[in-house]
Design an enzyme around this catalytic site. Structure first.
Site, PDB file in Angstrom:
ATOM      1  N   ASP A 193      -6.092  54.217  11.619  1.00  0.00           N
ATOM      2  CA  ASP A 193      -6.121  52.982  11.151  1.00  0.00           C
ATOM      3  C   ASP A 193      -6.990  51.962  11.847  1.00  0.00           C
ATOM      4  O   ASP A 193      -7.434  51.089  10.885  1.00  0.00           O
ATOM      5  CB  ASP A 193      -4.608  52.373  11.174  1.00  0.00           C
ATOM      6  N   MET A 274      -1.723  45.014   6.793  1.00  0.00           N
ATOM      7  CA  MET A 274      -2.592  44.253   6.185  1.00  0.00           C
ATOM      8  C   MET A 274      -4.096  44.599   6.373  1.00  0.00           C
ATOM      9  O   MET A 274      -5.030  44.051   6.054  1.00  0.00           O
ATOM     10  CB  MET A 274      -2.498  42.719   6.412  1.00  0.00           C
ATOM     11  N   ARG A 275      -4.420  45.559   7.636  1.00  0.00           N
ATOM     12  CA  ARG A 275      -5.849  45.714   7.968  1.00  0.00           C
ATOM     13  C   ARG A 275      -6.649  46.335   6.706  1.00  0.00           C
ATOM     14  O   ARG A 275      -7.549  46.132   6.871  1.00  0.00           O
ATOM     15  CB  ARG A 275      -5.613  46.564   9.208  1.00  0.00           C
ATOM     16  N   ALA A 276      -5.910  47.206   6.218  1.00  0.00           N
ATOM     17  CA  ALA A 276      -6.688  47.637   4.915  1.00  0.00           C
ATOM     18  C   ALA A 276      -7.351  47.009   4.044  1.00  0.00           C
ATOM     19  O   ALA A 276      -8.342  46.795   3.642  1.00  0.00           O
ATOM     20  CB  ALA A 276      -5.944  48.837   4.167  1.00  0.00           C
ATOM     21  N   VAL A 279     -10.191  44.809   5.906  1.00  0.00           N
ATOM     22  CA  VAL A 279     -11.349  45.888   6.066  1.00  0.00           C
ATOM     23  C   VAL A 279     -12.013  45.907   4.569  1.00  0.00           C
ATOM     24  O   VAL A 279     -13.193  46.032   4.614  1.00  0.00           O
ATOM     25  CB  VAL A 279     -11.118  47.185   6.649  1.00  0.00           C
TER      26      VAL A 279
END
Length: 654
Positions: A193, A274-276, A279
């Site tokens: 991830d 929330m990283r997706a 990014v």
């Protein structure tokens, strides 16, 4: 010799685009390239460095500070305005798989610190890669703590060192690129991830394309400089386009409609955190700049999602990465504020399958379980496994010195300090107090004058630390006909799958030996790829008699070979059987003799698969001959063990 030109690499458009987008916007978080061996992953990555614009750095600054905006916390600073500077090419720094932590983040010169009272920090690879590329080949083989360090630095843009009373922080903004062969083992989902983008590459099956690849490679090896000259103009044009996109990037707008599409897509694929979303948004902005647009469109979001989400939708280590095109198009369409959806009707116009799953056959359902009953007849069809559970931790006795992991006790570079050792034995982190004690008695004979401590190399002491190591977990699985009775094989496969998941989390190597009919075979040689072991287990069929002795002898043979190949990795043998031995003359006696060969040499566990009201207890006898722990298959789960312990404690209290 000039590197292979970037534009000369044939095919792999997704990888080409992902590398370019990460070069345009390092904030994307880098690229993870997954693919089989021999697919030119490393060739393309190394060629990328020649396309990046040069960087201006302050003279004599070991941390590559920008003269326009120098790092105020630079260890070589502060740098005054107008400091002398020079321009150099962007660097490609390669991190070896076996690199030590001090080599990656930097280290303190202990001799100078003690002798001169000077904090002399020696920068590591993170400092060298600042404002360039940091490339890790076979990143899946890198120790977890080093991967954590790399990804934290890539996400924060800074590297911080806190050790031996020294606190140093410096800028470390780089494009992180990792390549890996999934056959050699996977990265943990938490680490997957942290990479911004991922690309799957495979060799083409088109003969014409393969011919062109070979032709270009041979031409390059015959005349590297001449071959590079043929593509110099194309590379220069691509480099100019990247530089233009970098200048345009700050001007690109991300409208609310595009943000809604990104949120809808990420929610549709049920990614964690929330990283997706972040990014995907950064990648969409970079793609818009690459296309020469000043506003993000649906096409930018579509491309960004294809690169940023495949590795984030994995729900467990055995799920294959990837996303459903139909589900992606449906999510983009649902997020449209009004009017028609995407430009084309495409596959998204229909109802997508629930969860977007498109790969692999459905699991076997509700059919009759084979009743095998131990008859020496036909091979039974494979039986699917149930849902994996959290398994007990079995560990190897004693203390080892193998590769860092999370299973058995070992002397490692990480963990708690249990003592000190002189330099040259097995260097690790410097032990300041022990070094001072070693040097103190010799100060008068060394003519010490002043406040400094006179230190010699022989005075250096390093911490001896105890942590956990990864082991070789070799499964020896009974696949005879008796294992197919009364849904026994489903229960067995579920337990073994759970132990495989545990091995994955503890960074073990795994192997699989099976025995049935009249012999045994090595179904999977020891490997780091737990996914491969799970796949072989899923296709395991049952039938025939039980050659227990042959299975144990094959396991012993595999362990002997692995002891030569990897002597520091200690083995754990897991024998999965009901204890019967029915193949050949004197089958029981030969099984006892085979067990005697392993007893005392290998830490073993016998997973007892016997079921029913009438039990013979043969697996318990086998465990006694092996000197192994005897565990009924129903007690492999960790919560089952905890419940049994609580029951025993409450019984004693009563």
């Amino acid at each position: 010799m000039k590197p292979y030109p970037f534009t000369a690499v044939v095919g792999m458009p997704d990888l080409r685009l992902a590398l370019v987008l990460s070069s345009i916007s390092p904030a994307v978080g880098g690229v993870l390239v997954r693919g089989e061996k021999g697919t030119a992953k490393s060739t393309m990555v190394r060629a990328l460095a020649g396309l990046l614009p040069g960087v201006d750095v302050v003279d004599a600054c070991r941390f590559s500070c920008d003269p326009v905006e120098p790092d105020p916390a630079c260890p070589d600073g502060p740098h005054a305005e107008g400091s002398p500077a020079h321009r150099r090419p962007a660097r490609l720094v390669e991190l070896p798989v076996g690199a030590a932590e001090d080599r990656v983040i930097g280290s303190l010169n202990l001799e100078r610190a003690l002798a001169d009272g000077v904090t002399d920090f020696q920068p590591g690879l993170l400092a060298a890669a600042h404002r360039g590329l940091l490339y890790v080949d076979e990143v899946n083989l890198l120790h977890d703590h080093l991967v954590d360090t790399l990804l934290d630095a890539a996400a924060m843009g800074r590297a911080t060192v806190e050790r031996e009373g020294v606190s140093v922080s410096h800028a470390a903004r780089f494009v992180l690129i990792g390549t890996m062969n999934p056959e050699e083992g996977e990265l943990r989902p938490q680490l997957l991830d942290r990479f911004g983008l991922t690309v799957e590459v495979a060799s083409s099956r088109d003969p014409e394309l393969r011919v062109e690849v070979v032709r270009r490679r041979l031409a390059y090896e015959a005349d590297p400089d001449g071959f590079a000259g043929q593509y110099a103009a194309a590379d220069a044009e691509l480099a100019a386009d990247i530089e233009a996109a970098q200048r345009l990037l700050p001007s690109v707008k991300l409208p609310d409609d595009a943000l809604r599409q990104i949120a809808e897509v990420c929610a549709s694929f049920e990614v964690d955190g929330m990283r997706a979303d972040i990014v995907t948004a950064r990648t969409a902005v970079a793609h818009a700049a690459w296309a020469g647009r000043t506003e993000v469109t649906t096409e930018d979001v579509r491309v960004a999602a294809r690169l940023a989400l495949p590795h984030r939708r994995r729900r467990n280590p055995f799920d294959a990465p990837g996303i459903s095109e139909e589900q992606l198009e449906q999510a983009l369409q649902d997020a449209e504020p009004e009017g028609p959806g995407p430009d084309d009707d495409g596959p998204g116009s229909g109802t997508p399958p629930e969860g977007g799953e498109t790969s692999g056959p459905p699991p076997s359902e509700g059919g009759e379980e084979p009743s095998g009953g131990g008859r020496s007849g036909d091979e039974q069809k494979p039986v699917g496994a149930g849902e994996a559970f959290r398994a007990r931790r079995f560990e190897v006795k004693g203390t080892g010195e193998g590769a860092a992991g999370r299973r058995s006790r070992a002397i490692t570079t990480n963990g708690r300090t249990i003592g000190v050792q002189p330099a040259g034995t097995k260097d690790g982190h410097p032990h300041l107090l022990a070094t001072v004690r070693a040097a103190a008695p010799h100060q008068r004979s060394r003519g010490r004058s002043g406040a400094g401590l006179v230190v010699r190399p022989q005075d250096l002491r390093f911490a001896r630390r105890e942590g956990r190591e990864g082991n070789l977990v070799l499964f020896c699985v009974d696949a005879s006909g008796s294992m197919g009775a009364r849904q026994r094989m489903r229960e067995v496969k579920t337990a073994v799958l759970s132990l495989l998941l545990d091995a994955y989390q503890r960074r073990d190597k795994v192997g699989l030996v099976t025995f049935r009919a009249s012999g045994a075979e090595l179904a999977l040689p020891p490997t780091i790829s737990v996914d491969a072991a799970a796949s072989r287990l899923d296709g395991l069929a049952t039938g025939g008699r039980t050659p227990l002795a042959e299975g144990l002898l094959e396991a012993a043979r595999v362990l002997r070979i692995e002891a030569v190949r990897d002597p520091l990795r200690r083995p754990l043998l897991v024998v999965v059987t009901d204890g019967r031995a029915t193949s050949g003359a004197d089958a029981v006696q030969r099984a006892k003799q085979a067990a005697g060969l392993l007893a005392g040499n290998v830490t073993s566990v016998v997973m007892d698969c016997e079921s029913g009201k009438m039990r013979l207890g043969l697996a318990a006898e086998l465990a006694e001959h092996l000197g192994a722990e005897h565990v009924p298959v129903a007690e492999v789960a960790a919560d089952t063990l905890a419940g049994a312990v609580r029951t025993r404690i409450s019984g004693r209290a009563a």
